[in-house]
Design an enzyme around this catalytic site. Structure first.
Site, PDB file in Angstrom:
ATOM      1  N   ASP A 140     -13.235 -22.941 -10.350  1.00 56.03           N
ATOM      2  CA  ASP A 140     -13.663 -23.210 -11.899  1.00 56.03           C
ATOM      3  C   ASP A 140     -14.703 -23.929 -12.050  1.00 56.03           C
ATOM      4  OD1 ASP A 140     -13.159 -23.036 -14.520  1.00 56.03           O
ATOM      5  OD2 ASP A 140     -11.920 -24.890 -14.737  1.00 56.03           O
ATOM      6  N   VAL A 161      -3.427 -15.902   8.015  1.00 57.88           N
ATOM      7  CA  VAL A 161      -2.155 -16.112   8.309  1.00 57.88           C
ATOM      8  C   VAL A 161      -1.219 -16.305   6.857  1.00 57.88           C
ATOM      9  CG1 VAL A 161      -2.516 -17.354  10.555  1.00 57.88           C
ATOM     10  CG2 VAL A 161      -2.942 -18.573   8.470  1.00 57.88           C
ATOM     11  N   VAL A 162       0.014 -16.276   7.008  1.00 57.94           N
ATOM     12  CA  VAL A 162       0.818 -16.478   5.739  1.00 57.94           C
ATOM     13  C   VAL A 162       1.372 -17.764   6.029  1.00 57.94           C
ATOM     14  CG1 VAL A 162       2.463 -15.786   4.266  1.00 57.94           C
ATOM     15  CG2 VAL A 162       0.809 -13.984   4.862  1.00 57.94           C
ATOM     16  N   SER A 212     -13.861 -30.101 -21.162  1.00 51.21           N
ATOM     17  CA  SER A 212     -13.871 -29.178 -19.883  1.00 51.21           C
ATOM     18  C   SER A 212     -15.373 -29.095 -19.517  1.00 51.21           C
ATOM     19  CB  SER A 212     -13.477 -27.850 -20.248  1.00 51.21           C
ATOM     20  OG  SER A 212     -11.997 -27.833 -20.206  1.00 51.21           O
ATOM     21  N   HIS A 234     -14.360 -21.563 -16.956  1.00 55.16           N
ATOM     22  CA  HIS A 234     -13.762 -20.918 -17.922  1.00 55.16           C
ATOM     23  C   HIS A 234     -14.542 -21.394 -19.276  1.00 55.16           C
ATOM     24  CE1 HIS A 234     -11.968 -25.326 -18.095  1.00 55.16           C
ATOM     25  NE2 HIS A 234     -12.078 -24.981 -19.189  1.00 55.16           N
TER      26      HIS A 234
END
Length: 481
Positions: free
Chosen positions: A142, A273-274, A216, A112
């Protein structure tokens, strides 16, 4: 009098020794900063200012909005503002930090930090500045890899093992909060393996190190001067530091940067899969010794999981010989597995453990369970409410065909005192009690099952809601009547 003075002298001497002993026990970060601080860089970007993208504030024109941000956003050094060397219509902002990985100029930071940048400038502690190019960035973790063409030797960091970090251990961050370069802050490791919402692929290191906007992408050091993480996020209600900071473990980041350097992209495994979290009540219903693993709601047709024999209602307790303590562990373990490789899984099925072998596919698109309202035809005629406080009816052949199910009962009404977290239109597919799974085929069968249970029984229902399947646990039933 002399005795009193002597006692006071002894007390002061003892107090001084105590203070010195405490001072010796406090950590000293000076050597670490002197040896590793030079490898930390400040990263700023130049982007075209698109006026249409400015915040729209009622009653304020664009010039007034810009004046607001000039006052309340940290000012840039002279000559670096909107009318600086870049010319009108361009803006230079100090966005974050990074650290040098190698002498040939590879630098790691957050994705970011460099997202949407037209131009990236890297500034070293010796005031040298370089233009950088993005080698690759991975939004899911990230992590970004950028490169500069340095002349002369570049200072580099050394890496540590985040798995050896202990909760309570001292750690140090170096970065550029709010543009203040080479700022050093320290704290302790507050927790490890922390899962954050919408962050399925990173077991974050939580610290209380002061981290603010601009930190960051900067490194998190252990006391041996080794990088163990990349400072990435804070939890805040004010936008500033509130004692909750999160870092990406460096072993995760190293794997990502290696793929970015070699291929410019990151490939991740998937099995199709869920899943959902296994609560204590769900573990009781399925006869599992404790709350652990990932409960499979549904298996995608033609997926690696289906080919391996994974079934809905399985609880995946290990993957690739690693324990799945929480459902959030599974996406990370599967995602870090190379597509095309084979992995062993242990699943809890109908009261016993079963081993399966799956050939891992490649992740193309994320799937998440949704709590969308059910769609379908009108429910059949109502029947009396059962011990759960709901009214159910049987599905017609057309409804079964439309939903793609062989059986099940549709919920036609939910009474105010209902003990089940279900909605009108939900389809109940299965009842689980003490590890025994029973497919629901008729109202009479369902009510007979409920009638035979103790008032304190813990049961689980497999529920179809729209296109999603989930498990709902109910603790305790109404009196028989």
């Amino acid at each position: 009098m002399r005795a009193a003075k002597s006692l006071i002298g002894l007390w002061l001497a003892a107090f001084s020794l105590s203070v010195l002993a405490q001072a010796r026990e406090l950590p000293d970060f000076t050597t670490l900063v002197e040896q590793q601080g030079n490898a930390v860089v400040n990263i700023s970007t130049t982007q075209a200012v698109r006026r249409a993208a400015l915040p729209q504030v009622p009653g304020m024109d664009d010039d007034e909005v810009m004046e607001f941000f000039r006052r309340f956003v940290p000012r840039q050094p002279p000559g670096q503002g909107p009318q600086g060397p870049q010319g009108p219509g361009r803006e230079s902002r100090s966005l974050g930090s990074g650290f040098i990985l190698s002498n040939d100029g590879y630098i790691m930071t957050n994705a970011h930090v460099v997202e949407g940048a037209d131009e990236i400038t890297v500034k070293l502690t010796d005031k040298r500045e370089f233009k950088a190019k993005v080698i690759g960035a991975d939004k899911r973790t990230d992590v970004a890899l950028i490169k500069i063409d340095g002349t002369g030797s570049l200072p580099v960091v050394k890496f540590g093992d985040p798995n050896k970090l202990k909760v309570g251990e001292w750690v140090v961050a170096i970065g550029a909060p709010f543009g203040f370069e080479n700022t050093v802050t320290a704290g302790i490791v507050s927790a490890k393996g922390r899962s954050l919402p919408q962050e399925n692929f990173v077991p974050f290191i939580q610290t209380d190190v002061a981290i603010n906007p601009g930190n960051s992408g900067g490194p998190l050091f252990n006391m041996r001067g080794e990088v163990v993480g990349i400072n990435s996020q804070i939890y805040s209600r004010t936008g500033g530091f509130m004692g909750l900071s999160f870092a990406i473990p460096i072993d995760v980041a190293i794997d990502i940067q290696k793929q970015l350097r070699e291929k410019g992209r990151v490939s991740r495994g998937r099995i199709g899969v869920v899943i959902q979290e296994v609560t204590r009540d769900l573990a009781t219903s399925f006869g599992l010794d404790r709350a652990r693993g990932a409960l499979v709601n549904s298996v995608e047709k033609g997926s690696p999981a289906e080919k391996a024999g994974v079934e809905a209602t399985d609880i995946i307790v290990t993957f690739d010989n690693k324990a799945v303590d929480s459902s959030s562990d599974l996406p990370r373990l599967v995602g870090s597995t190379h597509p095309g490789s084979q992995a062993t899984m242990e699943v809890w099925r109908k009261g016993q453990t079963k081993k399966l072998t799956v050939t891992v596919g490649e992740l193309q698109e994320e799937r998440v369970a949704a709590n969308a309202p059910a769609r379908g035809a009108k429910p059949p005629a109502e029947v009396a409410a059962n011990r759960l406080g709901i009214v159910v009816g049987e599905l017609s052949p057309e409804q079964k065909k439309g939903l793609g199910v062989a059986g099940g009962l549709v919920v036609t009404d939910v009474r105010p005192d209902s003990k089940a977290d279900v909605r009108k239109g939900d389809v109940l597919l299965m009842l689980v009690h003490k590890g025994q799974q029973t497919e629901l085929k008729s109202v009479e069968q369902f009510n007979r099952l409920l009638a035979g249970l103790d008032k304190s029984a813990v049961i689980t229902l497999q529920v179809r809601r729209g296109e999603s399947v989930a498990f709902v646990t109910i603790s305790g039933l109404a009196d028989k009547g």
